[in-house]
Scaffold this motif. Structure first.
Motif, mmCIF file in Angstrom:
data_model
loop_
_atom_site.group_PDB
_atom_site.id
_atom_site.type_symbol
_atom_site.label_atom_id
_atom_site.label_comp_id
_atom_site.label_asym_id
_atom_site.label_seq_id
_atom_site.Cartn_x
_atom_site.Cartn_y
_atom_site.Cartn_z
ATOM 1 N N SER A 10 -2.222 10.611 -11.380
ATOM 2 C CA SER A 10 -1.851 10.174 -10.144
ATOM 3 C C SER A 10 -3.089 9.552 -9.254
ATOM 4 O O SER A 10 -3.187 8.557 -8.389
ATOM 5 N N LEU A 11 -4.241 10.048 -9.724
ATOM 6 C CA LEU A 11 -5.358 9.384 -9.053
ATOM 7 C C LEU A 11 -5.659 7.778 -9.863
ATOM 8 O O LEU A 11 -6.078 7.172 -8.774
ATOM 9 N N ALA A 57 -2.873 1.263 -7.397
ATOM 10 C CA ALA A 57 -2.074 1.004 -5.943
ATOM 11 C C ALA A 57 -2.830 0.267 -4.847
ATOM 12 O O ALA A 57 -2.148 -0.446 -3.858
ATOM 13 N N PHE A 58 -3.992 0.505 -5.029
ATOM 14 C CA PHE A 58 -5.087 -0.013 -3.881
ATOM 15 C C PHE A 58 -5.708 -1.091 -4.617
ATOM 16 O O PHE A 58 -6.787 -1.679 -4.047
ATOM 17 N N SER A 67 -3.056 12.459 -3.172
ATOM 18 C CA SER A 67 -3.922 11.751 -4.324
ATOM 19 C C SER A 67 -5.140 11.323 -3.897
ATOM 20 O O SER A 67 -5.646 10.281 -3.959
ATOM 21 N N LEU A 68 -5.994 12.336 -3.182
ATOM 22 C CA LEU A 68 -7.422 12.161 -2.722
ATOM 23 C C LEU A 68 -8.193 12.435 -3.953
ATOM 24 O O LEU A 68 -8.058 13.740 -4.817
ATOM 25 N N PHE A 76 0.887 8.762 -0.936
ATOM 26 C CA PHE A 76 1.850 9.454 -2.198
ATOM 27 C C PHE A 76 2.015 10.798 -1.536
ATOM 28 O O PHE A 76 1.448 11.328 -0.848
ATOM 29 N N MET A 83 -3.191 5.627 -7.937
ATOM 30 C CA MET A 83 -3.775 5.640 -6.414
ATOM 31 C C MET A 83 -4.673 4.333 -6.606
ATOM 32 O O MET A 83 -4.417 3.477 -5.832
ATOM 33 N N ASP A 137 1.486 13.642 -2.897
ATOM 34 C CA ASP A 137 0.651 14.513 -2.925
ATOM 35 C C ASP A 137 -0.950 14.256 -2.389
ATOM 36 O O ASP A 137 -1.912 14.793 -2.683
ATOM 37 N N ARG A 150 -6.070 6.139 4.725
ATOM 38 C CA ARG A 150 -6.646 5.498 3.708
ATOM 39 C C ARG A 150 -5.794 4.153 3.445
ATOM 40 O O ARG A 150 -6.070 2.869 3.481
ATOM 41 N N ALA A 151 -4.414 4.331 3.842
ATOM 42 C CA ALA A 151 -3.303 3.447 3.787
ATOM 43 C C ALA A 151 -3.623 2.222 4.982
ATOM 44 O O ALA A 151 -3.713 1.134 4.767
ATOM 45 N N THR A 205 0.916 -1.252 0.007
ATOM 46 C CA THR A 205 -0.021 -0.006 -0.019
ATOM 47 C C THR A 205 0.817 1.312 -0.016
ATOM 48 O O THR A 205 1.984 1.280 0.559
ATOM 49 N N TYR A 206 0.290 2.441 -0.628
ATOM 50 C CA TYR A 206 1.010 3.547 -0.852
ATOM 51 C C TYR A 206 0.567 4.767 0.005
ATOM 52 O O TYR A 206 -0.711 4.897 0.158
#
Lengths: 262, 263
Positions: free
Chosen positions: B163-164, B170-171, A86-87, A82, B167, A84, A147-148, A79-80
């Motif tokens: 990037s989104l 990545a999940f 990244s929301l 980030f 993300m 920024d 989140r992670a 899991t990351y």
């Protein structure tokens, strides 16, 4: 939460963007339940290495392996967090955490409790309904870590999560990160260019050279993460050592960037 | 060297335009009043134009006789069907072109080749293909709406920050979830602003198609009024088109406010 028993190993990782080699033969061992910090001068390939470790970039050569058993509650082994955050701007804080649980076997009925738990851990309970645009940079990063944590990772990869923050937010968040990472007991790889962060969080510190990034040195800090203090003379000594290792490369990298800008 | 003395002047005025709804209404009422005054006082010739009261009276007579509703209904049906067909098809192709490498180059080549063709020029061809009835008119509208929709959907998808998407990957989110929960909501602002362009295009094409071959509809009514030199009714038809445009714009504005509240 039980300690992660997963080891992340990279062997001979090499990567290039077209003709530009950014990483060359990088070996890395992230020990189970420990924090491995990767530092190096600007442009040395730290984030690229993290992308390869997380399976978001395919290396030109070399391999990355996981070994060990993830906890039974683990919903996303790697899991990351980030740089920024990244929301998704169209989802609330709780909605952003929920997003990463919606594709997992976690029953929908258990989602609210999981979301509430990680928001409490990251001191965001009062902001569950807020939009990302209403949050400060530090709070957005807290959402990123909430989140992670929600997916109970075995390996947590953090890409300069504090680099965009002001000094006060960074100091506050760094304390919280140290506590959260220690409590979550995940195998963590933390990329930063900040030596103080490296000394405060790292149990193993991998120093990369200037591009193409190669492992220049590996430094161990045996002191437990919780209870480390930025003014601790031993940690200041570690920072000085690390600076000695990267100073020349950092200066060359700066000159390279200045030359490219000119 | 110049001497600096006194208060620092505030220099950050302007460049922050804002909406004043009362000014919009006031401007329209003011223009109508000016127009009425110009006609009443003989500043403009009513032989070649009309005045707001006469147009209002014409609209009232048309409404009472039922002619207004017949023409309005015919136009609104064509507008709705043509726009929906063109939009649904454009959204579908836009998604395929925006998401799949195999479709991107061929899709964009076709869209780029056909988009610049003036759609009005295709009306005679569509009459040959689909007949003089509703088919040719709906096809004209749908064709005109389709291409800008494809272009907007692709631009919207391309504009979603990578990037989104990373993300989501990545999940371990599924492809479907990434598309439904990240790509489409991220592209929505561009897609919705494209709707403003396509609804305007659809109204223009509606009138053109109705002028070329229709018995009912605002376009046909305006053309007939022009042929009869009936300026009151001609302008009443144009007022109806303007009202349709305003209503559509208002609906889209509400839709944007509802769907893009996060902005």
């Amino acid at each position: 939460m039980s300690a992660s028993a997963v080891r992340l190993t990279a062997r001979g990782v090499t990567h290039a963007f077209h003709a530009l080699t950014v990483l060359e033969g990088v070996d890395l061992d992230a020990a189970p339940g420990e924090v491995t910090v990767v530092i190096g001068p600007s442009g040395c390939g730290k984030s690229t290495l993290l992308g390869i470790l997380g399976g978001l970039l395919a290396p030109a050569a070399g391999e990355v392996r996981l070994a060990g058993a993830a906890g039974g509650e683990c919903l996303n082994p790697i899991t990351y967090v980030f740089q920024d955050a990244s929301l998704l701007p169209w989802r609330s804080v709780a909605g952003n955490v929920s997003l990463v649980l919606e594709d997992t076997p976690l029953p929908a009925s258990e989602r609210p409790a999981r979301i509430a738990e990680v928001l409490a851990q990251t001191k965001l309970s009062d902001f569950a309904a807020a939009w990302p645009k209403q949050l400060s940079g530090g709070m957005r990063q807290r959402v990123g870590i909430a989140r992670a944590l929600a997916v109970r990772p075995a390996v947590l990869l953090m890409d300069e999560p504090l680099s965009a923050l002001d000094a006060q937010s960074r100091a506050l968040l760094l304390d919280d990160f140290a506590a959260l990472i220690a409590r979550a007991s995940v195998t963590c790889v933390y990329v930063t260019h900040n030596l103080a962060e490296a000394a405060l969080l790292g149990q193993t510190i991998v120093v990369l050279s200037r591009r193409p990034g190669k492992v220049r040195a590996v430094r161990r800090i045996e002191q437990p993460i919780e209870g480390r203090h930025p003014e601790d003379p031993r940690l200041l000594e570690v920072q000085a050592e690390l600076w000695e290792l990267i100073r020349d490369d950092a200066a060359k990298a700066e000159r390279e960037i200045a030359g490219a800008d000119a | 060297m110049p001497t600096l003395e006194g208060m620092v002047p505030f220099r950050a005025r302007g460049f922050a335009p804002r909406d004043i709804p009362a000014a919009s209404v006031g401007t329209l009422i003011g223009l109508l009043a000016l127009w009425q005054a110009a006609a009443s006082f003989g500043w403009i010739s009513t032989a070649f134009t009309s005045d707001p009261f006469s147009i209002g009276r014409a609209l009232w007579i048309l409404a009472r006789s039922g002619q207004l509703w017949v023409n309005l209904w015919a136009s609104l049906q064509r507008l709705a069907i043509g726009w929906v067909v063109g939009t649904v098809a454009g959204l579908a192709l836009g998604l395929v072109v925006g998401l799949f490498t195999v479709a991107r180059s061929p899709g964009m080549a076709v869209v780029s080749a056909l988009f610049p063709v003036p759609k009005i020029a295709l009306v005679p061809l569509f009459i040959i293909w689909f007949g003089i009835g509703e088919g040719s008119k709906v096809a004209t509208l749908a064709f005109g709406v389709f291409f800008p929709t494809v272009i907007n959907v692709v631009a919207g998808i391309d504009g979603v920050p990578r990037s989104l998407i990373r993300m989501g990957q990545a999940f371990n989110m599924s492809w479907r979830s990434i598309v439904l929960k990240i790509v489409l909501p991220g592209a929505l602002p561009v897609i919705l602003s494209g709707f403003r362009i396509t609804t305007s295009t659809a109204i223009i094409l509606l009138v053109a198609a109705e002028m070329i071959g229709a018995e009912k509809g605002i376009g046909a009514f305006v053309l007939e009024a022009g042929n009869l030199y009936d300026i009151d009714n001609l302008l009443a038809g144009l007022v109806l088109l303007s009202v349709i445009g305003l209503v559509v714009s208002w609906v889209l504005g509400r839709l944007e406010r509802a769907l893009l509240a996060w902005r």
